[in-house]
Structures are given as C-alpha cells and as structure tokens.
Write a protein that holds these residues in place. Structure first.
Motif, PDB file in Angstrom:
ATOM      1  N   LYS A   1      37.642   5.801 -22.345  1.00 23.27           N
ATOM      2  CA  LYS A   1      36.601   4.773 -22.342  1.00 23.27           C
ATOM      3  C   LYS A   1      36.415   4.153 -23.717  1.00 23.27           C
ATOM      4  CE  LYS A   1      33.917   6.665 -18.479  1.00 23.27           C
ATOM      5  NZ  LYS A   1      32.698   7.422 -18.097  1.00 23.27           N
ATOM      6  N   HIS A   2      36.651   4.927 -24.757  1.00 21.90           N
ATOM      7  CA  HIS A   2      36.461   4.441 -26.131  1.00 21.90           C
ATOM      8  C   HIS A   2      37.781   4.514 -26.890  1.00 21.90           C
ATOM      9  CE1 HIS A   2      32.139   4.679 -25.334  1.00 21.90           C
ATOM     10  NE2 HIS A   2      32.337   5.892 -24.871  1.00 21.90           N
TER      11      HIS A   2
ATOM     12  N   PHE B   1      29.598   6.746 -32.567  1.00 25.57           N
ATOM     13  CA  PHE B   1      30.552   7.323 -31.616  1.00 25.57           C
ATOM     14  C   PHE B   1      30.449   8.838 -31.573  1.00 25.57           C
ATOM     15  CE2 PHE B   1      34.705   9.226 -30.716  1.00 25.57           C
ATOM     16  CZ  PHE B   1      34.966   8.681 -29.472  1.00 25.57           C
ATOM     17  N   MET B   2      30.440   9.480 -32.736  1.00 23.78           N
ATOM     18  CA  MET B   2      30.502  10.939 -32.777  1.00 23.78           C
ATOM     19  C   MET B   2      29.201  11.588 -32.302  1.00 23.78           C
ATOM     20  SD  MET B   2      33.549  11.663 -33.502  1.00 23.78           S
ATOM     21  CE  MET B   2      33.278  13.435 -33.564  1.00 23.78           C
ATOM     22  N   MET B   3      28.066  10.954 -32.552  1.00 26.80           N
ATOM     23  CA  MET B   3      26.810  11.511 -32.046  1.00 26.80           C
ATOM     24  C   MET B   3      26.808  11.538 -30.524  1.00 26.80           C
ATOM     25  SD  MET B   3      23.876   9.926 -34.555  1.00 26.80           S
ATOM     26  CE  MET B   3      23.684  10.501 -36.242  1.00 26.80           C
ATOM     27  N   GLN B   4      27.301  10.461 -29.914  1.00 28.36           N
ATOM     28  CA  GLN B   4      27.389  10.431 -28.457  1.00 28.36           C
ATOM     29  C   GLN B   4      28.385  11.475 -27.960  1.00 28.36           C
ATOM     30  OE1 GLN B   4      27.469   6.588 -26.296  1.00 28.36           O
ATOM     31  NE2 GLN B   4      27.397   5.627 -28.302  1.00 28.36           N
TER      32      GLN B   4
ATOM     33  N   ASP C   1      39.795   2.342 -28.225  1.00 30.51           N
ATOM     34  CA  ASP C   1      39.964   1.572 -29.464  1.00 30.51           C
ATOM     35  C   ASP C   1      39.450   2.354 -30.665  1.00 30.51           C
ATOM     36  OD1 ASP C   1      41.141  -0.530 -28.214  1.00 30.51           O
ATOM     37  OD2 ASP C   1      39.403  -1.850 -28.240  1.00 30.51           O
ATOM     38  N   PHE C   2      38.238   2.884 -30.523  1.00 30.06           N
ATOM     39  CA  PHE C   2      37.658   3.607 -31.656  1.00 30.06           C
ATOM     40  C   PHE C   2      38.350   4.952 -31.858  1.00 30.06           C
ATOM     41  CE2 PHE C   2      34.524   6.281 -33.833  1.00 30.06           C
ATOM     42  CZ  PHE C   2      34.316   5.488 -34.951  1.00 30.06           C
ATOM     43  N   ALA C   3      38.657   5.653 -30.765  1.00 30.93           N
ATOM     44  CA  ALA C   3      39.325   6.950 -30.884  1.00 30.93           C
ATOM     45  C   ALA C   3      40.665   6.797 -31.604  1.00 30.93           C
ATOM     46  CB  ALA C   3      39.528   7.559 -29.502  1.00 30.93           C
ATOM     47  N   LYS C   4      41.373   5.718 -31.295  1.00 27.34           N
ATOM     48  CA  LYS C   4      42.671   5.450 -31.910  1.00 27.34           C
ATOM     49  C   LYS C   4      42.524   5.235 -33.422  1.00 27.34           C
ATOM     50  CE  LYS C   4      45.068   2.813 -29.327  1.00 27.34           C
ATOM     51  NZ  LYS C   4      45.598   1.601 -28.651  1.00 27.34           N
ATOM     52  N   VAL C   5      41.571   4.417 -33.804  1.00 28.39           N
ATOM     53  CA  VAL C   5      41.335   4.146 -35.225  1.00 28.39           C
ATOM     54  C   VAL C   5      40.909   5.415 -35.945  1.00 28.39           C
ATOM     55  CG1 VAL C   5      39.879   2.909 -36.861  1.00 28.39           C
ATOM     56  CG2 VAL C   5      40.765   1.721 -34.868  1.00 28.39           C
TER      57      VAL C   5
ATOM     58  N   ALA D   1      32.854  -5.773 -34.953  1.00 33.08           N
ATOM     59  CA  ALA D   1      33.650  -5.220 -36.046  1.00 33.08           C
ATOM     60  C   ALA D   1      34.619  -4.175 -35.517  1.00 33.08           C
ATOM     61  CB  ALA D   1      32.736  -4.596 -37.102  1.00 33.08           C
ATOM     62  N   LEU D   2      34.185  -3.388 -34.544  1.00 34.20           N
ATOM     63  CA  LEU D   2      35.062  -2.362 -33.972  1.00 34.20           C
ATOM     64  C   LEU D   2      36.293  -2.989 -33.323  1.00 34.20           C
ATOM     65  CD1 LEU D   2      35.731   0.511 -33.246  1.00 34.20           C
ATOM     66  CD2 LEU D   2      34.165   0.354 -31.310  1.00 34.20           C
ATOM     67  N   GLU D   3      36.092  -4.123 -32.646  1.00 33.48           N
ATOM     68  CA  GLU D   3      37.230  -4.811 -32.027  1.00 33.48           C
ATOM     69  C   GLU D   3      38.260  -5.201 -33.093  1.00 33.48           C
ATOM     70  OE1 GLU D   3      35.852  -8.171 -29.838  1.00 33.48           O
ATOM     71  OE2 GLU D   3      34.415  -7.016 -28.637  1.00 33.48           O
ATOM     72  N   LEU D   4      37.760  -5.698 -34.219  1.00 31.72           N
ATOM     73  CA  LEU D   4      38.646  -6.145 -35.293  1.00 31.72           C
ATOM     74  C   LEU D   4      39.315  -4.959 -35.991  1.00 31.72           C
ATOM     75  CD1 LEU D   4      39.482  -8.817 -36.622  1.00 31.72           C
ATOM     76  CD2 LEU D   4      37.601  -8.514 -38.245  1.00 31.72           C
ATOM     77  N   ILE D   5      38.523  -3.929 -36.271  1.00 29.54           N
ATOM     78  CA  ILE D   5      39.040  -2.742 -36.963  1.00 29.54           C
ATOM     79  C   ILE D   5      40.081  -2.032 -36.109  1.00 29.54           C
ATOM     80  CG2 ILE D   5      38.387  -0.435 -37.772  1.00 29.54           C
ATOM     81  CD1 ILE D   5      35.718  -1.721 -38.720  1.00 29.54           C
TER      82      ILE D   5
END
Length: 277
Positions: free
Chosen positions: A91-92, A57-60, A94-98, A11-15
């Motif tokens: 490293k992350h 993501f944020m917990m890590q 994609d998620f940081a951008k979203v 889902a993260l890849e798509l989002i």
C-alpha cells in the motif's frame, strides 16, 4: 487538505522518483504549486520534511504491528503479523522503496538515528511476539529468531518493491510462518546474546517518552479533533496522566476507544507501552 499534509504527500511522490538527496526544495515547491515561503511556514528545511515523512509512515507502521501483536490470538498471530507487514509495504510501496534505499546510502546522521530508533521499537514488538509464542523453547535463541524475522521482512519485500513480481500475500505469509516455526523449534546453536543486543545503538523506550511529552501530544491532538468518543477518551487519558485516579481496566477501555482512530494510533501505542499492557 492541510497545507503541511499536502506538501508531505506531493513531496513523497517526487522523492519516490528521485530519492532524498536529489530532490531540492525548489523542485518540491514547483511540484506542489506553492511558493518557497509557503513551504518554510510548514517546514524549516528539506531535512525536517524528510524526518516528518519518516515519522508519519513509521508511527503508523509500528503502531499497527504492535496492535496486531497485542490483539491477535496465538494460533493466527504469525500469519497476521507477516500478512499485515507486506500488505502495508504494498500500500505504501513508494515510501517503503525510498526508505529501504536510503538506509543503505544516507550519510545524514539525523536520518540514520531516527531509522535506528524505529528499528529498535520494531525489535521490541517482534521479541514480545516471539517470547509469547514460543516461551522457554527459544530462551537461548530468541534474539537470533528476532533477527531472522527482520531478515524475512526485508528480503521478501524486494520481490514486489524492486522487481515488480506479482506476490500472493496469503501464500507468502503462510510460507514465512512455516519457516519461522522451523527456526524456533530446530535452532540449536544460538549466536546473538542479550549482551550483544545491549551493545547496539540505544533508542529511547517508554521511559524516555516522558509523561509531559505524551501529554503534549494528547493536547495537540485534542485541539485538532471534533467532538467524539475518541476526543473524550483522550481528555480522560490526559487527566489520568495528571492525577492517576482511574483503574487499569478503565485506562485499557479508554485506549481501546482510540487505538483504531488513525490519528490517535501513535498515542495509543505510547500509552500501551507506558502502562505495560
């Protein structure tokens, strides 16, 4: 791979391509190659999935930064702080951008509250670092310095998140250490006060992460783990929360056993805060 984890990763890849709002459950299930029924066995809704992604993501991120602040020598601390933040963003990416896009465009109240919560936790860690490094020198300006550090984190990350500019993380970290030192030592007109900070939206701190909540997290993690020193340490930490029998030195040793285990980092973070180490 656990189905819930698979759904989150796909889902993260798509989002990352479409954004939160534009991505539907149907698109997620098609992309994962599962039925809607299988999706709803793991998540009650798309919103629940999004909140789970943010938590993951944020917990890590928060626990990693907090660990660096706790364990790094003063002379290297600012450099390690900045370097690890941008290394994590890369490293992350994609998620940081979203995540950065959604913070400015989302109307989802739950999402906004959750992001505010993690932002305040990050502020607590940054403030502890500032106070440790500069002490009385920034007594009046420490909140301004904390906001400047957050601004550095956000602004410079745009270079590789949105503009794809090659970034030398070593040089960037060195440059931001220099800028932060200058601000800490030269600022003479503070603006942000403790009273202003207290007006900001509240977040729960270690007092709100009750003993029962932490015990439940530990119990769930114990059930998932194979026999190991980390699992045994979690068992003993859970007993400590129930009986309060171990010395602080023993508790700290048990936390050291789990803090580098990826799936235990958040529990270690909560317990470090709970015991005020």
């Amino acid at each position: 791979m656990i189905k819930k984890q698979l759904i989150m990763e796909k889902a993260l890849e798509l989002i990352a391509k479409q954004g939160f709002e534009a991505t539907t459950v149907q698109q997620i299930t098609d992309y994962c190659g599962i039925s809607k029924g299988a999706f709803y066995l793991s998540f009650k809704s798309k919103d629940e999935l999004i909140l789970a992604l943010i938590d993951h993501f944020m917990m890590q991120f928060i626990s990693d930064i907090d660990q660096i602040v706790r364990s790094t020598q003063d002379e290297n601390l600012l450099y390690e702080f900045y370097y690890s933040i941008y290394d994590s963003f890369q490293k992350h990416s994609d998620f940081a951008k979203v995540l950065m896009k959604e913070q400015t465009s989302s109307l989802n109240e739950q999402l906004i509250i959750k992001l505010q919560h993690y932002d305040r936790l990050l502020e607590v860690t940054i403030l502890s670092m500032v106070e440790r490094l500069y002490g009385d020198q920034v007594q009046e300006s420490k909140y301004d310095l904390m906001f400047c550090i957050k601004a550095f984190m956000n602004t410079y990350s745009h270079l590789f998140l949105f503009y794809n500019i090659p970034v030398d993380l070593h040089l960037l970290a060195q440059s931001l250490v220099e800028k932060t030192d200058l601000l800490a030592k030269q600022t003479s007109t503070p603006f942000i006060t403790k009273e202003m900070i207290q007006i900001l939206p509240a977040t729960h701190d270690q007092q709100d992460d009750t003993v029962e909540q932490i015990k439940l997290l530990i119990k769930q993690k114990i059930a998932e783990m194979d026999e190991s020193i980390e699992k045994e340490s979690l068992i003993l930490l859970k007993e400590q929360l129930e009986q309060q029998t171990y010395s602080r030195a023993i508790i700290k040793g048990l936390l050291e056993n789990i803090r580098n285990q990826p799936h235990c980092k958040w529990i270690a973070y909560l317990l470090y805060s709970y015991y005020h180490f």
